[in-house]
Each structure stands twice: as structure tokens, then as C-alpha cells.
Design a protein around this motif. Structure first.
Motif, mmCIF file in Angstrom:
data_model
loop_
_atom_site.group_PDB
_atom_site.id
_atom_site.type_symbol
_atom_site.label_atom_id
_atom_site.label_comp_id
_atom_site.label_asym_id
_atom_site.label_seq_id
_atom_site.Cartn_x
_atom_site.Cartn_y
_atom_site.Cartn_z
ATOM 1 N N ALA A 68 0.826 -1.213 0.000
ATOM 2 C CA ALA A 68 0.000 0.000 0.000
ATOM 3 C C ALA A 68 0.857 1.258 0.000
ATOM 4 N N TYR A 72 0.194 5.344 -0.801
ATOM 5 C CA TYR A 72 0.592 6.354 0.192
ATOM 6 C C TYR A 72 1.420 7.458 -0.462
ATOM 7 N N SER A 184 -4.215 3.496 2.789
ATOM 8 C CA SER A 184 -2.782 3.194 2.841
ATOM 9 C C SER A 184 -2.150 3.658 4.148
#
Length: 234
Positions: A68, A72, A184
Motif C-alpha cells: 500500500a 501512500y 494506505s
């Protein structure tokens, strides 16, 4: 004289991106750089006792997902879209004032109420993860400025897409991108659920007034030989 054909949403969005393009790129870059100066100073030199944010039941249910990290990091592309879609110089300046006020509020909260996530953060050999943990220590947690700025951006992008009469799927992509960024922050364990919720509320608290107190939003009515007529929205 025959009436001009209606302006398509793609031409509207294209013109918005082109107008003041260099200024937008430079402005977003400088603004981000200035924000990080304050952010990292407060991260490394808190003036008050640091509060560790509590974990909720949902935090325990969310698995660690280092992949993730791509979502981000995508925030730094995402935050440039909303200012990039402002049509006039005046709209661009006022947008900057609102998002600047949002960021200053976040930094003020970090100063007077420094927080951090639990220190037992997982590690990963996923590309870029060690760099993130080495640079961004587990502080400045609540509210999550990642979520706050993403929420502000999502609302402002949606407003432009609605006025430009884009298809529903384009507006849905905007909100899916926001959701990926917000998720995220929890999936890589940089923030806890309470951080993300506080960040979302902070973003909304500035985004909604920014839609009311601003120059009248404008739209492109037609483009002829590279020139465009611009009229206020009704």
C-alpha cells in the motif's frame, strides 16, 4: 451567426490544466517544501509531552500491507491535481490560502499536542519502506495530514469535475484514489484509525467553507482557435 458548439468536458479540463501551468507546478512544489520544513521540525523537536495514540479494534483487524506504500506516496501527485484544475489566477491564489490555512492548523495541533503511533511498527523489505521509516518517524500522528490534505483535495476536485459535467466514472475515480490514500495510511501502519478520522474531519472542515468563500467558480463555454470564453457558473 450560428451558435458555438457546446464545450466538451475534456476540452474544459484540458484548458484548466494548461492555464498558469508553470505557476501551478512551481507553486505546489514550493508549498510542499515549506510545509515539510515545519513538519519535520516539529516531528524531531516536540515542545510538549508526546501522546501515544490508542489502537481501536479496527486497527487490530487491518493487516499490515507494505504494498500500500505506492498509494501512500501517490498523495504527492494527487495534491497537485486540484490546484492544477483552477481556471483563473484568483481562484488559484484563494485555493492556496485555504489549503495553507489547513496545513498551518495541522502544524499548530502538532505543536501543542504532539502525538505518535505505537512504536512497535512492522518492517518490510518492500521498495521504499525503509526510506519512509527512516525519514518519517512515528510522530505527528493525529490528525493525519495525509488524510486531511487528501480529503480537502478530493472535495475540491469533485467540485471542478461536477461543474465541468464529467462522466460519473471520472468522479468515482477521484474518490477511489482518495480512499486508496486514506486506506494506505492504516495499511502501512503510519497512522491509526483515530488519526485518519481526525484527518478526514479536518479536511472537511476547511474544504466545505473553501467552496463557499472563494471567487465565483468559472467554466469554459467554448474554445476557438486556442482562445476560450470564460463565464461564471450560475
Amino acid at each position: 451567426m450560428a451558435p458555438s458548439p457546446p464545450q466538451t468536458w475534456t476540452a474544459d479540463i484540458g484548458l484548466r490544466i494548461r492555464r498558469h501551468f508553470a505557476l501551478k507546478v512551481i507553486g505546489v512544489t514550493v508549498f510542499t517544501w515549506l510545509f515539510f520544513i515545519g513538519y519535520f521540525h516539529m516531528l524531531r523537536h516536540p515542545d510538549f509531552a508526546v501522546t501515544v495514540m490508542p489502537l481501536t479494534a479496527l486497527d487490530h483487524l487491518i493487516p499490515f500491507q507494505p504494498q500500500a506504500l505506492a498509494a501512500y506516496f501517490s498523495l504527492w501527485l494527487y495534491v497537485g491535481i486540484a490546484p492544477g484544475l483552477q481556471l483563473s489566477f484568483r481562484e488559484l491564489v484563494v485555493y492556496g490560502l485555504w489549503v495553507g490555512a489547513l496545513c498551518l492548523t495541522g502544524l499548530g495541533l502538532f505543536h501543542y499536542w504532539p502525538t505518535q503511533v505505537p512504536l512497535a511498527a512492522p518492517t518490510s523489505d518492500f521498495p521504499g519502506f525503509a526510506l519512509l521509516q527512516g525519514v518519517d518517524a512515528p510522530g505527528n500522528a493525529c490528525p493525519s495530514m495525509h488524510v486531511a490534505v487528501a480529503m480537502f483535495t478530493a472535495i475540491r476536485i469533485h467540485d471542478v469535475l461536477r461543474h465541468a459535467r464529467t462522466p460519473v466514472f471520472v468522479r468515482l475515480l477521484n474518490w477511489l484514489w482518495f480512499a486508496a490514500i486514506a486506506w494506505s495510511t492504516l495499511a502501512i501502519k503510519q497512522h491509526v484509525v483515530l488519526d485518519a478520522l481526525a484527518g478526514a474531519l479536518l479536511g472537511i472542515a476547511f474544504a466545505l467553507p473553501s467552496l463557499r468563500w472563494r471567487p465565483g467558480p468559472q467554466r469554459v463555454t467554448r474554445a476557438v482557435l486556442g482562445r476560450a470564453d470564460i463565464i461564471p457558473h450560475r
